[in-house]
Write a protein that holds these residues in place. Sequence first.
Motif, PDB file in Angstrom:
ATOM      1  N   SER A 125       0.854  -1.181   0.000  1.00 39.61           N
ATOM      2  CA  SER A 125       0.000   0.000   0.000  1.00 39.61           C
ATOM      3  C   SER A 125       0.891   1.232   0.000  1.00 39.61           C
ATOM      4  O   SER A 125       2.030   1.188   0.466  1.00 39.61           O
ATOM      5  CB  SER A 125      -0.921   0.008   1.220  1.00 39.61           C
ATOM      6  N   MET A 126       0.352   2.340  -0.516  1.00 39.99           N
ATOM      7  CA  MET A 126       1.141   3.559  -0.603  1.00 39.99           C
ATOM      8  C   MET A 126       0.472   4.660   0.215  1.00 39.99           C
ATOM      9  O   MET A 126      -0.748   4.675   0.393  1.00 39.99           O
ATOM     10  CB  MET A 126       1.294   3.991  -2.063  1.00 39.99           C
ATOM     11  N   SER A 127       1.276   5.600   0.640  1.00 37.73           N
ATOM     12  CA  SER A 127       0.769   6.725   1.419  1.00 37.73           C
ATOM     13  C   SER A 127       0.067   7.722   0.494  1.00 37.73           C
ATOM     14  O   SER A 127       0.212   7.670  -0.731  1.00 37.73           O
ATOM     15  CB  SER A 127       1.921   7.420   2.140  1.00 37.73           C
ATOM     16  N   LYS A 128      -0.686   8.641   1.093  1.00 37.75           N
ATOM     17  CA  LYS A 128      -1.369   9.663   0.307  1.00 37.75           C
ATOM     18  C   LYS A 128      -0.364  10.534  -0.446  1.00 37.75           C
ATOM     19  O   LYS A 128      -0.628  10.985  -1.565  1.00 37.75           O
ATOM     20  CB  LYS A 128      -2.241  10.530   1.220  1.00 37.75           C
ATOM     21  N   LYS A 129       0.784  10.767   0.165  1.00 39.41           N
ATOM     22  CA  LYS A 129       1.810  11.579  -0.484  1.00 39.41           C
ATOM     23  C   LYS A 129       2.331  10.868  -1.739  1.00 39.41           C
ATOM     24  O   LYS A 129       2.525  11.502  -2.783  1.00 39.41           O
ATOM     25  CB  LYS A 129       2.967  11.839   0.488  1.00 39.41           C
ATOM     26  N   GLU A 130       2.535   9.553  -1.647  1.00 40.25           N
ATOM     27  CA  GLU A 130       3.013   8.800  -2.809  1.00 40.25           C
ATOM     28  C   GLU A 130       1.973   8.807  -3.923  1.00 40.25           C
ATOM     29  O   GLU A 130       2.315   8.922  -5.102  1.00 40.25           O
ATOM     30  CB  GLU A 130       3.346   7.364  -2.389  1.00 40.25           C
ATOM     31  N   TRP A 131       0.692   8.691  -3.555  1.00 38.71           N
ATOM     32  CA  TRP A 131      -0.377   8.754  -4.560  1.00 38.71           C
ATOM     33  C   TRP A 131      -0.389  10.118  -5.239  1.00 38.71           C
ATOM     34  O   TRP A 131      -0.560  10.213  -6.463  1.00 38.71           O
ATOM     35  CB  TRP A 131      -1.736   8.494  -3.910  1.00 38.71           C
ATOM     36  N   MET A 132      -0.208  11.157  -4.471  1.00 39.50           N
ATOM     37  CA  MET A 132      -0.195  12.508  -5.030  1.00 39.50           C
ATOM     38  C   MET A 132       0.967  12.677  -6.006  1.00 39.50           C
ATOM     39  O   MET A 132       0.813  13.240  -7.096  1.00 39.50           O
ATOM     40  CB  MET A 132      -0.090  13.545  -3.911  1.00 39.50           C
ATOM     41  N   LEU A 133       2.138  12.157  -5.642  1.00 45.14           N
ATOM     42  CA  LEU A 133       3.310  12.284  -6.508  1.00 45.14           C
ATOM     43  C   LEU A 133       3.130  11.515  -7.813  1.00 45.14           C
ATOM     44  O   LEU A 133       3.545  11.976  -8.878  1.00 45.14           O
ATOM     45  CB  LEU A 133       4.562  11.802  -5.764  1.00 45.14           C
ATOM     46  N   ILE A 134       2.510  10.336  -7.753  1.00 45.79           N
ATOM     47  CA  ILE A 134       2.280   9.558  -8.966  1.00 45.79           C
ATOM     48  C   ILE A 134       1.255  10.258  -9.858  1.00 45.79           C
ATOM     49  O   ILE A 134       1.396  10.290 -11.087  1.00 45.79           O
ATOM     50  CB  ILE A 134       1.832   8.124  -8.629  1.00 45.79           C
ATOM     51  N   SER A 135       0.221  10.848  -9.258  1.00 43.71           N
ATOM     52  CA  SER A 135      -0.750  11.625 -10.035  1.00 43.71           C
ATOM     53  C   SER A 135      -0.081  12.837 -10.667  1.00 43.71           C
ATOM     54  O   SER A 135      -0.351  13.176 -11.829  1.00 43.71           O
ATOM     55  CB  SER A 135      -1.911  12.080  -9.137  1.00 43.71           C
ATOM     56  N   PHE A 136       0.822  13.496  -9.936  1.00 41.29           N
ATOM     57  CA  PHE A 136       1.595  14.611 -10.481  1.00 41.29           C
ATOM     58  C   PHE A 136       2.433  14.146 -11.670  1.00 41.29           C
ATOM     59  O   PHE A 136       2.542  14.828 -12.688  1.00 41.29           O
ATOM     60  CB  PHE A 136       2.522  15.193  -9.401  1.00 41.29           C
ATOM     61  N   MET A 137       3.032  12.982 -11.521  1.00 42.11           N
ATOM     62  CA  MET A 137       3.873  12.426 -12.574  1.00 42.11           C
ATOM     63  C   MET A 137       3.061  12.204 -13.854  1.00 42.11           C
ATOM     64  O   MET A 137       3.472  12.611 -14.952  1.00 42.11           O
ATOM     65  CB  MET A 137       4.481  11.107 -12.100  1.00 42.11           C
ATOM     66  N   LEU A 138       1.894  11.572 -13.727  1.00 45.97           N
ATOM     67  CA  LEU A 138       1.060  11.302 -14.898  1.00 45.97           C
ATOM     68  C   LEU A 138       0.550  12.599 -15.509  1.00 45.97           C
ATOM     69  O   LEU A 138       0.515  12.751 -16.734  1.00 45.97           O
ATOM     70  CB  LEU A 138      -0.110  10.399 -14.509  1.00 45.97           C
ATOM     71  N   PHE A 139       0.167  13.549 -14.658  1.00 41.20           N
ATOM     72  CA  PHE A 139      -0.287  14.847 -15.152  1.00 41.20           C
ATOM     73  C   PHE A 139       0.782  15.520 -16.004  1.00 41.20           C
ATOM     74  O   PHE A 139       0.514  16.018 -17.101  1.00 41.20           O
ATOM     75  CB  PHE A 139      -0.652  15.756 -13.973  1.00 41.20           C
ATOM     76  N   SER A 140       2.004  15.548 -15.494  1.00 42.79           N
ATOM     77  CA  SER A 140       3.086  16.233 -16.212  1.00 42.79           C
ATOM     78  C   SER A 140       3.433  15.538 -17.519  1.00 42.79           C
ATOM     79  O   SER A 140       3.875  16.172 -18.471  1.00 42.79           O
ATOM     80  CB  SER A 140       4.334  16.335 -15.325  1.00 42.79           C
ATOM     81  N   MET A 141       3.219  14.231 -17.586  1.00 42.96           N
ATOM     82  CA  MET A 141       3.462  13.501 -18.826  1.00 42.96           C
ATOM     83  C   MET A 141       2.394  13.822 -19.869  1.00 42.96           C
ATOM     84  O   MET A 141       2.666  13.830 -21.068  1.00 42.96           O
ATOM     85  CB  MET A 141       3.508  11.997 -18.539  1.00 42.96           C
ATOM     86  N   PHE A 142       1.173  14.101 -19.410  1.00 44.99           N
ATOM     87  CA  PHE A 142       0.092  14.497 -20.311  1.00 44.99           C
ATOM     88  C   PHE A 142       0.222  15.950 -20.754  1.00 44.99           C
ATOM     89  O   PHE A 142      -0.036  16.291 -21.904  1.00 44.99           O
ATOM     90  CB  PHE A 142      -1.279  14.338 -19.629  1.00 44.99           C
ATOM     91  N   PHE A 143       0.596  16.807 -19.799  1.00 47.59           N
ATOM     92  CA  PHE A 143       0.465  18.247 -20.006  1.00 47.59           C
ATOM     93  C   PHE A 143       1.629  18.816 -20.807  1.00 47.59           C
ATOM     94  O   PHE A 143       2.668  19.166 -20.277  1.00 47.59           O
ATOM     95  CB  PHE A 143       0.352  18.965 -18.662  1.00 47.59           C
ATOM     96  N   GLY A 144       1.421  18.927 -22.111  1.00 48.02           N
ATOM     97  CA  GLY A 144       2.430  19.497 -22.989  1.00 48.02           C
ATOM     98  C   GLY A 144       2.012  20.861 -23.497  1.00 48.02           C
ATOM     99  O   GLY A 144       1.038  21.465 -23.031  1.00 48.02           O
ATOM    100  N   ALA A 145       2.722  21.337 -24.501  1.00 48.14           N
ATOM    101  CA  ALA A 145       2.465  22.669 -25.029  1.00 48.14           C
ATOM    102  C   ALA A 145       1.077  22.781 -25.646  1.00 48.14           C
ATOM    103  O   ALA A 145       0.412  23.816 -25.530  1.00 48.14           O
ATOM    104  CB  ALA A 145       3.530  23.021 -26.062  1.00 48.14           C
ATOM    105  N   GLY A 146       0.615  21.712 -26.312  1.00 48.34           N
ATOM    106  CA  GLY A 146      -0.707  21.737 -26.912  1.00 48.34           C
ATOM    107  C   GLY A 146      -1.798  21.947 -25.880  1.00 48.34           C
ATOM    108  O   GLY A 146      -2.807  22.611 -26.140  1.00 48.34           O
ATOM    109  N   ASN A 147      -1.609  21.400 -24.686  1.00 50.71           N
ATOM    110  CA  ASN A 147      -2.588  21.553 -23.618  1.00 50.71           C
ATOM    111  C   ASN A 147      -2.629  22.988 -23.095  1.00 50.71           C
ATOM    112  O   ASN A 147      -3.613  23.413 -22.496  1.00 50.71           O
ATOM    113  CB  ASN A 147      -2.259  20.609 -22.462  1.00 50.71           C
ATOM    114  N   LEU A 148      -1.558  23.736 -23.322  1.00 45.02           N
ATOM    115  CA  LEU A 148      -1.526  25.144 -22.951  1.00 45.02           C
ATOM    116  C   LEU A 148      -2.228  26.004 -23.998  1.00 45.02           C
ATOM    117  O   LEU A 148      -2.868  27.004 -23.681  1.00 45.02           O
ATOM    118  CB  LEU A 148      -0.076  25.624 -22.820  1.00 45.02           C
TER     119      LEU A 148
END
Length: 446
Positions: A3-26
């Motif tokens: 199991s992972m902590s809430k902080k680890e879940w937040m970091l993984i969600s941040f990771m996936l977000f940043s992989m999605f969020f490119g210049a086109g999304n801006l």
Amino acid sequence: MSSMSKKEWMLISFMLFSMFFGAGNLIFPPFLGQEAGSLVWSSLLGFVLSAVGLPILGVVAVAKAGSFHSLASRVHPAFALIFPFLIYVSIGPALAIPRAGSLAFEMGMAPFLSEQLAASKISLFVYTVVFFLIVFWLSLSPSKLVDRFGKLLTPALLALIALIFVKSLVTPLGPMGSPTGRYETNPVVQGFLDGYLTMDALAALVFGIVIANTLRAKGITDTKKLSSSMIRAGIGAGLLLTAIYVILGVMGASAASLGKAENGAQLLATMMNQLFGPSGTLILGVIFTVACLCVSIGLVTSCSQYFHGLFGGLSYKGWVTVLSVLSMIVANMGLTQILTVSVPVLGAIYPVAIMLILLALAERFIPATSLVYITAVGVVALFGLADLVNVLFLDRKWDDMLTALPFYKEGAGWLLPAMIAVMIGLVLDLMKKALRVRGKRASQPE
């Protein structure tokens, strides 16, 4: 199982977000806002449904199927080799990664150079060498991506966007304008079609392998737990994307007094100059650079893991090297040339990915062995190929025929053929089932 902590879940969600969020999304949300004007909220509803909903559903589809390869195998074993390969090549070194490097130069460096230097191929070459050296270095250790994205790059990106949002509240850009074009009559539908153009559903299929491997490294190995964890990470990333799309969209709607912009990049530059003066160009340049860097690292990592698993002969580090060098070379073609090729190619591949995602989510009604996978995906793939040939090789000679299809001009002409193909597949399933039942009855002794 772990199991992972809430902080680890937040970091993984941040990771996936940043992989999605490119210049086109801006670029897309503020331009949508300007076009939609006072109808921005209903337009954003449609945009979020496709630009956020489809990528999340893509993560869910990969999680439910077990892997992208397993999902593609439902169509045909040959398709499971060819289609993922095409996606990884297209969204990797051939188009998407070089485009990110080129766009980072156009928005993050060129505005600070003299006109002569900005137009120089040497400037682009030097910049892309440095850019892809950074991508290479940060891609070498996939296990560290959570820390690098979650603790550094994503917070920096979110902080810069938050700064823009707060500044826009303190000194508003102006009143919302009037809706124009299709936003005036069908704001939700047009917003949905604009969100479709972000093409993040492709990225969802590609990034699935990275998220799955990251979770396995955290000790989550049980299949069901892994699937639910990927879905949870996708929802977290989706909430972040939604918040930023709303911020940028509303800002664009409030920029009517700044004059009509030809594209989202131009509009963003105008808004930033209005809010921050000359320093706005610097802030925008940093945002574009960080966003392009995040997407490039995510794509190089995903593609390297895929090609290493597919071919095996070259190490993961070797593939990171090859993809970084190839992407750097293609990036030097220039942004305009890359976009000219990428739009029709990705437009041909994207509908097939959407069809796969939708069928995977309808597994309760359409099982993995259904002939619908062959009929629907096959028809959509043929349509995409025909459209690609029409655009790249026939100078749109087939337009008169293709424009008869609903939503073709909006980039969704494949919908009607897909629905017909689904119905044909369901009929074939019923016929196949009837023949099987008849065969069993015939084999039973009287």
